[in-house]
Design an enzyme around this catalytic site. Structure first.
Site, PDB file in Angstrom:
ATOM      1  N   ARG A  67      -8.144  28.112  26.487  1.00 58.23           N
ATOM      2  CA  ARG A  67      -7.778  28.668  27.798  1.00 58.23           C
ATOM      3  C   ARG A  67      -6.488  28.010  28.273  1.00 58.23           C
ATOM      4  O   ARG A  67      -6.509  26.973  28.930  1.00 58.23           O
ATOM      5  CB  ARG A  67      -8.909  28.458  28.797  1.00 58.23           C
ATOM      6  CG  ARG A  67     -10.148  29.281  28.496  1.00 58.23           C
ATOM      7  CD  ARG A  67     -11.115  29.245  29.652  1.00 58.23           C
ATOM      8  NE  ARG A  67     -11.607  27.901  29.903  1.00 58.23           N
ATOM      9  CZ  ARG A  67     -12.894  27.554  29.869  1.00 58.23           C
ATOM     10  NH1 ARG A  67     -13.798  28.444  29.563  1.00 58.23           N
ATOM     11  NH2 ARG A  67     -13.258  26.322  30.133  1.00 58.23           N
ATOM     12  N   ASP A  69      -3.034  27.227  30.321  1.00 54.69           N
ATOM     13  CA  ASP A  69      -2.772  27.155  31.751  1.00 54.69           C
ATOM     14  C   ASP A  69      -1.578  28.025  32.139  1.00 54.69           C
ATOM     15  O   ASP A  69      -0.869  28.565  31.287  1.00 54.69           O
ATOM     16  CB  ASP A  69      -2.513  25.708  32.162  1.00 54.69           C
ATOM     17  CG  ASP A  69      -3.743  24.835  31.970  1.00 54.69           C
ATOM     18  OD1 ASP A  69      -4.841  25.266  32.348  1.00 54.69           O
ATOM     19  OD2 ASP A  69      -3.595  23.723  31.424  1.00 54.69           O
ATOM     20  N   TYR A 130      -0.553  23.030  18.791  1.00 57.50           N
ATOM     21  CA  TYR A 130       0.426  23.303  19.841  1.00 57.50           C
ATOM     22  C   TYR A 130       1.791  22.746  19.454  1.00 57.50           C
ATOM     23  O   TYR A 130       1.890  21.774  18.699  1.00 57.50           O
ATOM     24  CB  TYR A 130       0.010  22.644  21.160  1.00 57.50           C
ATOM     25  CG  TYR A 130      -1.097  23.344  21.906  1.00 57.50           C
ATOM     26  CD1 TYR A 130      -0.810  24.274  22.906  1.00 57.50           C
ATOM     27  CD2 TYR A 130      -2.433  23.071  21.635  1.00 57.50           C
ATOM     28  CE1 TYR A 130      -1.825  24.905  23.607  1.00 57.50           C
ATOM     29  CE2 TYR A 130      -3.457  23.706  22.335  1.00 57.50           C
ATOM     30  CZ  TYR A 130      -3.142  24.617  23.314  1.00 57.50           C
ATOM     31  OH  TYR A 130      -4.152  25.241  24.003  1.00 57.50           O
ATOM     32  N   ARG A 217       0.357  18.344  27.624  1.00 56.40           N
ATOM     33  CA  ARG A 217       1.501  18.117  28.519  1.00 56.40           C
ATOM     34  C   ARG A 217       1.552  16.677  29.017  1.00 56.40           C
ATOM     35  O   ARG A 217       2.634  16.125  29.254  1.00 56.40           O
ATOM     36  CB  ARG A 217       1.448  19.097  29.677  1.00 56.40           C
ATOM     37  CG  ARG A 217       1.713  20.549  29.260  1.00 56.40           C
ATOM     38  CD  ARG A 217       1.409  21.520  30.379  1.00 56.40           C
ATOM     39  NE  ARG A 217       2.161  21.198  31.579  1.00 56.40           N
ATOM     40  CZ  ARG A 217       1.816  21.636  32.787  1.00 56.40           C
ATOM     41  NH1 ARG A 217       0.725  22.364  32.961  1.00 56.40           N
ATOM     42  NH2 ARG A 217       2.552  21.318  33.834  1.00 56.40           N
TER      43      ARG A 217
END
Length: 282
Positions: A67, A69, A130, A217
């Site tokens: 999920r 952001d 990622y 992040r």
């Protein structure tokens, strides 16, 4: 980062004339408020479920691998949904093309295929991958990459960042790097955290069994503090002893982050993987 905490998607019981579909999805998250459906906001889930329901002429609910952001992109997102077998048989030859015709241009479904009955996009996943892109060029990001590359205002020492990244690998409690969600564990196995430089482009690649909220992040934010010379390479790993979110860790902007891939086990191991992952998450 506006995506609220939501309950885990329930396990869908296949059967009853239903077939499970696996979707390969890409999106530019710039104008999207994350994956999860939200009232009065554009989200990937909301737009996709609406498009599928319109094309298939019946409601479709999706379960996603990760999920993402608000503002985060994807080239290798995976989701699953169950539809009647007769509908799938009718729409299969042209479903991808029909979805292209009704989806907005910042969301694309590049594959739709029948999946094994035990496939679970979220709980069956082995690894998520990622990529975070930064440029410290004085001119900022190249115009054609401005959506997925963050312009950094100070020169970064990528070698120092790489040393710091190596010290974070393995099974740890990443509470210092996560935004807490009620009932969710922050223990993760970080398989890859690699920093490379090519000209003015600094790329951080991260792979794990799963990532908790804001983890990638925050990891990149800690590495940039090292890259700027404000922290020593040992500092991010020293935070692993913390049991709560560290206010010292900066969170980098979402636009540089892209979900590039999700790995799954062989078909005959899917059911066992989903059971194991659900146990770990609870």
């Amino acid at each position: 980062m506006t995506t609220p905490s939501t309950a885990d998607e329930p396990a869908t019981a296949p059967g009853g004339g239903l077939v499970r579909l696996r979707l390969g999805i890409a999106y530019d998250g710039t104008a999207l408020h994350g994956w999860a459906r939200q009232p009065a906001q554009r989200t990937v889930q909301g737009d996709l479920e609406e498009a599928l329901s319109r094309v298939l002429r019946q409601p479709v609910s999706l379960t996603v691998a990760g999920r993402t952001d608000a503002g985060v992109h994807a080239t290798g997102q995976v989701a699953h949904g169950d539809v009647p077998r007769a509908v799938w048989a009718e729409q299969r030859p042209r479903l991808v093309r029909r979805l292209r015709g009704v989806l907005p241009p910042d969301i694309a479904v590049h594959t739709v295929e029948e999946a094994p009955r035990d496939f679970d996009a979220r709980f069956g996943a082995l690894r998520r991958h990622y990529v975070y892109r930064l440029t410290d060029a004085d001119s900022g990001p190249p115009p054609l990459r401005r959506a997925d590359t963050v312009g950094w205002p100070r020169r970064l020492d990528a070698d120092a960042m790489a040393v710091a990244a190596e010290l974070l690998l393995g099974l740890h409690d990443f509470a210092a790097f996560c935004r807490r969600r009620e009932g969710a564990t922050t223990i993760r196995t970080l398989l890859t955290l690699a920093v490379t430089r090519e000209g003015d482009l600094v790329t951080v690649r991260a792979s794990a069994d799963a990532f908790c909220h804001s983890m990638v992040r925050s990891l990149v934010g800690a590495l940039t503090a090292v890259g700027e010379g404000r922290r020593p390479p040992e500092w991010p790993a020293a935070l692993l002893t913390s049991t709560e979110r560290s206010s010292e860790v900066p969170v980098v902007p979402p636009g540089g982050l892209t979900l590039v891939g999700v790995d799954y086990p062989p078909d005959d191991e899917l059911a066992a993987r989903a059971v194991l992952t659900r146990g770990l998450r609870s």
